[in-house]
Design an enzyme around this catalytic site. Structure first.
Site, PDB file in Angstrom:
ATOM      1  N   GLU A  87       0.784  -1.232   0.000  1.00 47.83           N
ATOM      2  CA  GLU A  87       0.000   0.000   0.000  1.00 47.83           C
ATOM      3  C   GLU A  87       0.821   1.290   0.000  1.00 47.83           C
ATOM      4  OE1 GLU A  87      -3.445   0.249  -0.110  1.00 47.83           O
ATOM      5  OE2 GLU A  87      -3.330  -1.889  -0.566  1.00 47.83           O
ATOM      6  N   SER A 501     -50.979 -18.863  46.765  1.00 53.59           N
ATOM      7  CA  SER A 501     -50.594 -19.183  48.138  1.00 53.59           C
ATOM      8  C   SER A 501     -49.105 -19.074  48.401  1.00 53.59           C
ATOM      9  CB  SER A 501     -51.066 -20.595  48.498  1.00 53.59           C
ATOM     10  OG  SER A 501     -52.476 -20.638  48.505  1.00 53.59           O
TER      11      SER A 501
END
Length: 955
Positions: A87, A501
């Site tokens: 690059e 309950s």
């Protein structure tokens, strides 16, 4: 001639000046519109957030871009060299722009002018950083000018290493790879330091156009580009000619990344953590912040919770019949194997189908077995015996059709059904819940015939389960339903359901805090409440529909008596009951209605489990948590659940210093003696009450079942001293589970399945007894002092210095004011002489749990005195009694401890007027409405109102 030369030079200089001026003008013009490049100084690339279980196993990952950030000094030089060669080989010498590279690009683009070729660029790595971070991918001269300006400025502000670090971690390299580290894993399943020259060169070949060099779609172009990079690396002196030759000869081989080993079954848990993180830190921090979140999840408990819940839901579902096949296709009788295989491969599995199951097609429904085809082209059979449960569901309240006599009663040719390979050596119908059977442990035997499968059905019912540590609030496991693939709605945290309950222990705790004892008698008889003009009378009933007369508080909990609970709540006062519910976190705004004492309010499984955790830990404040610690991307801890101060805990080495002392900073929200009494009573639910089947586990355990009217919501909440587990079962759209279904038949088996394996091989300690508790041998049924000849004797826990009410006939029946603190007859005050109290001729043990069902001795702890004949003993470290005082009546109980005063709730000595609420209102008095509130239950989307509670459905 001279004039001509002067004129020419002047013209050239003028043109140069004008060109410089023009270029300067262009740079000035575009330089005024550039983004702020100084932000890169503190730039942090998006990084994956990871969730870890309590043991370090990975649970989940959250990211917009799956990136692994690696500092530039940790990136191997070979990788840096490859990218520079490919690059920007002059990276370390230019100032952001490469003039020679720019000139080459101008020449190439001029040559290609008029063609369809994309213009080539001469961007340096610095320019690419400017474009990737600050600009767009627009192809234009304006963007190139801005890119060049920003590149020069970046070079002035940042070092080459910083620019390179930004580039190598930000660049996109295809296949979902952001940065070189992620690309190394995705392409080659290697870390950066494991890559060879050929692999490094291929990664360096990708920045220009990853899709053009895809290793599969464009393999030849990818190899050519890779070899070009290898040649550039040789030219630049980074590798030798021999290394280049060998690298070029290597084939381009892609290795799939190893399958991430996620914790299985924790989807609901992980999603709940994700929601909390978004709420606390926001989505950007979650998906880009790179957080490391250590959760409280225990993978073993989570797998067990998921399996136990699914097993229980399947068992319930099979009890209520077969709702039909998944789908049907027309399959001609003469169809070839290729036809049914094509039809089956095109079918979509139903949502919620487990990974262990397979979608199959019925090829033949014979008399004794059905032949099926599988997606892989193989076939198998389902025996008729495995279909006996599959009776057709009829409309109405869980009705079922006739018994299954042949396979044709269940399925026919062309039906699509769900199946699972049946367990080995099991000729009986496969039971639901065997989803964890290993694949190699099957009834498949090629020598004896085709594989045998079991018929499966996704349950219509759903549920939730939570397991947590009662001392820290750490949620160890959470299952929010059958499958998160079918529904992400978390029934453990998001569904508001009626506890029935399972709420009663908090009513009885309020009574114990108000001075009642476990032996206080409450009348179990019809109860009618006049709600006022124009309103119907409220008449709750027991689940059995029967009445049992005066019964102790203990029996009221053990047998889950509704009428006793309502009378007790009325006597204690709903304000006190609501206070307990709110302090324990059951409901932040608990309704002050008598029906709410029977569990007609609403709560979640996590809230109720947390409340039970505060019973298990002796009444100390508990804050449930799914997260232990959170670290940012740099490893700094930004959240820690356990924030207690601890001097010495940070020491890296032990050099003989004392063990650090960590303070207990939990708030005491209830009298630990009252809490122990209710826990002691709830142990009786396991031994004598509605959860008797759990007694076979043989460990100290307490709990409570819960069932609402018409069996719409069913629960079981249970705990040992160190583990709390809550289970809920019900339909998302509230409707009855069936006339015979209760918490005992639906939720309790799930709890039992979990606890059997969770406690296997573990020693479970008894519940610790707080100071100020004395044990008395009493008759289980009457609560009176045990007498010779009594067969049902238990050891009851009483507070020192309070009336025992033993030997009295005072009964809370609502007919007159009731004062639980009224002085009893002489000799009935704990600590007074009992004169002639019965003695166990066999020398009963005074150990906590010696000959009772409530646990064993605690080594090193002095057992409380047992009034009624047992001498105090000292327990040695082996849990055995030391030399005991000769068996004789005990004249005095253990000295009373100072009465505990709760900082949250300080019990007042009740008076007759303050405790008793008359059943009938005074003449002309305004009557408060105590009707049951509407039963609303949050389903998958919104709460659905259903009928008000009718008499006699809470259990």
């Amino acid at each position: 001639m001279v004039r001509f030369i002067v004129f020419t030079l002047s013209t050239i200089l003028l043109l140069v000046f004008l060109a410089v001026l023009a270029v300067g003008g262009v740079f000035w013009h575009y330089g005024q519109q550039l983004p702020d490049y100084t932000q890169l100084a503190n730039y942090q690339p998006p990084v994956t957030t990871r969730l870890y279980a309590g043991d370090g196993h990975l649970m989940n990952e959250y990211a917009v871009e799956k990136r692994v950030f690696v500092p530039v000094n940790a990136i191997p030089q070979q990788i840096v060299n490859a990218f520079l060669s490919a690059e920007d080989k002059t990276f370390y010498t230019h100032q952001g722009i490469d003039p020679m590279g720019l000139l080459r690009a101008v020449v190439v683009n001029a040559r290609n002018m008029g063609s369809d070729r994309r213009p080539v660029g001469a961007s340096t790595i610095t320019q690419q950083v400017a474009k990737n971070f600050l600009l767009t991918n627009e192809v234009s001269i304006a963007r190139k000018v801005k890119e060049a300006i920003l590149a020069t400025r970046l070079e002035q502000m940042y070092s080459k290493e910083k620019i390179l670090e930004l580039y190598l971690n930000e660049i996109y390299l295809g296949m979902g790879s952001y940065g070189v580290a992620a690309a190394a894993l995705n392409y080659f399943n290697k870390s950066l330091d494991q890559l060879d020259v050929a692999e490094v060169a291929y990664l360096a070949a990708l920045p220009k156009a990853p899709n053009n060099y895809h290793p599969f779609r464009h393999h030849d172009a990818a190899v050519e580009r890779r070899n070009w990079v290898i040649g550039r690396m040789q030219e630049d002196g980074h590798i030798t000619a021999e290394e280049a030759r060998q690298a070029m000869q290597e084939p381009l081989t892609i290795r799939s990344r190893d399958e991430t080993d996620y914790v299985r079954g924790g989807e609901y848990f992980a999603e709940e953590v994700r929601r909390q993180l978004v709420q606390q830190y926001g989505e950007d921090q979650l998906y880009k912040g790179g957080l490391a979140v250590r959760t409280t999840l225990d993978p073993a408990y989570q797998e067990l919770a998921t399996r136990s819940l699914r097993k229980g839901l399947q068992e319930y579902d099979r009890r209520h019949g077969w709702r039909g096949v998944a789908d049907h296709v027309d399959l001609p009788n003469a169809a070839s194997d290729a036809v049914w295989q094509k039809l089956l491969s095109a079918a979509q599995p139903p949502k919620g189908m487990l990974d262990e199951w397979r979608l199959a097609m019925v090829l033949d429904a014979g008399a004794k077995e059905a032949k099926i085809g599988l997606p892989d082209g193989t076939t198998g059979i389902i025996p008729l015996e495995d279909m006996r449960w599959a009776r057709r569901v009829l409309p109405g309240k869980q009705g079922m059709g006739p018994a299954v006599g042949k396979t044709g009663d269940v399925m026919r040719r062309g039906d699509l059904i769900m199946v699972e390979l049946a367990p080995k050596k099991d000729s009986k119908p496969a039971k639901a819940g065997k989803d964890d059977a290993k694949k190699d442990d099957t009834r498949k035997d090629e020598a004896k015939g085709p594989a045998i499968y079991s018929l499966r059905q996704i349950p219509d019912v759903n549920g939730a389960m939570v397991a947590l540590d009662p001392h820290t609030g750490r949620v160890l496991a959470m299952s929010g339903g059958w499958s998160s693939k079918a529904s992400e709605f978390n029934r453990a945290t998001q569904a508001l359901r009626q506890p029935g309950s399972s709420f009663k222990p908090f009513v009885y705790l309020a009574a114990l805090e108000a001075g009642y004892t476990p032996s206080t008698l409450v009348l179990d008889a019809p109860f009618i409440y006049d709600q006022g003009p124009g309103l119907p009378k409220w008449q709750p009933k027991n689940y059995s529909g029967e009445y049992y007369g005066p019964s102790t508080l203990r029996v009221g909990i053990e047998k889950s008596r509704n009428l006793m609970t309502v009378r007790l709540a009325q006597a204690v006062g709903m304000d006190k009951v609501a206070h307990e519910a709110e302090v324990f976190g059951v409901d932040e705004k608990f309704p002050r209605l008598l029906a709410a004492s029977l569990g007609a309010g609403e709560t979640t499984v996590l809230r109720l489990a947390t409340a039970y955790g505060m019973l298990a830990n002796g009444g100390k404040r508990l804050q449930p948590t799914l997260i232990d610690r959170i670290q940012d991307r740099n490893g700094k801890t930004i959240y820690k659940h356990d924030s207690r101060p601890c001097d010495g805990c940070e020491a890296m080495n032990w050099v003989g210093q004392d063990v650090p002392s960590v303070p207990d900073t939990r708030e005491q929200i209830a009298d630990p003696r009252s809490v122990y009494q209710i826990v002691h009573i709830m142990e009786g639910v396991i031994q004598y009450g509605t959860a008797r089947r759990l007694a076979e586990l043989g460990v100290p355990m307490a709990g409570k079942t819960g069932t609402t009217n018409d069996s719409i919501d069913t629960w079981f909440m249970g705990f040992t001293p160190d583990l709390v587990v809550g289970v809920f079962v019900g339909f998302d759209e509230p409707r009855t589970l069936g006339r015979q279904e209760t918490g005992t038949s639906t939720a309790l088996p799930i709890f039992k399945s979990f606890m059997e394996e969770a406690l296997k091989g573990k020693s479970v300690r008894p519940f610790p007894v707080p100071p100020g508790i004395a044990f008395v041998r009493v008759n289980h049924a009457t609560g009176r002092l045990a007498e010779y000849g009594d067969s049902d004797i238990i050891r009851e826990a009483f507070k020192d210095g309070t009336p025992s009410l033993l030997g009295t006939d005072q009964v809370l029946d609502g007919s007159a004011p009731f004062d639980p603190m009224a002085a009893p007859a002489q000799g009935d005050m704990l600590g007074d002489e009992l004169g002639g109290a019965p003695v166990d001729e066999n020398g009963p043990s005074a150990l906590p749990g010696g000959n009772s069902p409530y646990g064993a001795a605690v080594p090193g702890v002095t057992a409380p005195a047992l009034l009624g004949g047992a001498p105090p003993v000292q327990v040695n470290p082996d849990g055995l009694p030391e030399q005991a005082v000769p068996s004789q009546p005990v004249p005095q109980a253990t000295p009373a401890s100072p009465v505990y005063q709760s900082p949250v709730y300080q019990p007042q000595v009740p008076s007759a007027q303050s405790q008793q609420q008359p059943v009938a209102p005074a003449p002309n008095a305004q009557q408060p409405t105590l009707a049951p509130p509407p039963m609303t239950t949050t389903g998958p989307a919104t709460a659905t109102p259903v009928a008000q509670p009718q008499a006699g459905g809470l259990y």
